[in-house]
Design a protein around this motif. Structure first.
Motif: not given
Length: 173
Positions: A37-41
């Protein structure tokens, strides 16, 4: 026995039925989901930044194209005004040229007429100066006889006055 769904398996190797919230049930899976999710953000932030930069570039290109369009429109209008002016001056010059040609043609015709007339006068002088014609022209040039006495006295008086010097008339007091 334990069900295979509760075993710790790498996330890529799990086979879960669709709609089953398995990654949230496992501790290891939770950490990798947070990372994901951090990567997606991060990717979304980069995409938003890229979209903003691209939008700014598009707006800048639009401004440049509008300015170029404005300059070209101004140039076109200027050239149209210049063309209109040139066409007007051309029409004026053509009218003047037409008038000058007409005047030249009239002068040429007058010159031709005067040349023919001069030739005729020269020819008449040549024929008049020949000895045979000289006598005839003298006979034709004899002064016609004077009419009654009244006309004769007027001619004599005018001849006498022409020969007399100018005298100032006497002043009466």
């Amino acid at each position: 026995m334990m069900k295979p769904g509760f075993e710790k398996m790498p996330l890529g190797g799990q086979t879960l039925p669709p709609g089953f919230p398995a990654p949230f049930l496992f501790a290891d899976g939770l950490n990798s989901v947070e990372t994901l999710l951090t990567n997606i953000q991060g990717l979304l932030k980069v995409a938003v930044d890229n979209a903003r930069v691209q939008e700014k570039q598009v707006q800048q290109e639009r401004k440049e194209l509008k300015m170029e369009l404005y300059r070209e429109r101004e140039m076109r209008e200027s050239l149209e005004r210049q063309l209109t002016s040139e066409l007007h001056s051309r029409a004026t010059i053509q009218k003047r040229l037409k008038k000058e040609k007409k005047a030249k043609r009239k002068l040429q015709e007058a010159l031709e007429f005067e040349s023919k007339r001069r030739e005729q006068v020269e020819q008449a002088l040549k024929t008049a100066t020949s000895p045979e014609n000289l006598c005839m022209s003298l006979n034709e040039a004899v002064i016609p006889e004077v009419e009654p006495e009244h006309n004769g006295s007027q001619q004599e008086n005018s001849a006498v006055q022409e020969n007399r010097p100018y005298t100032k008339p006497p002043i009466m007091y």
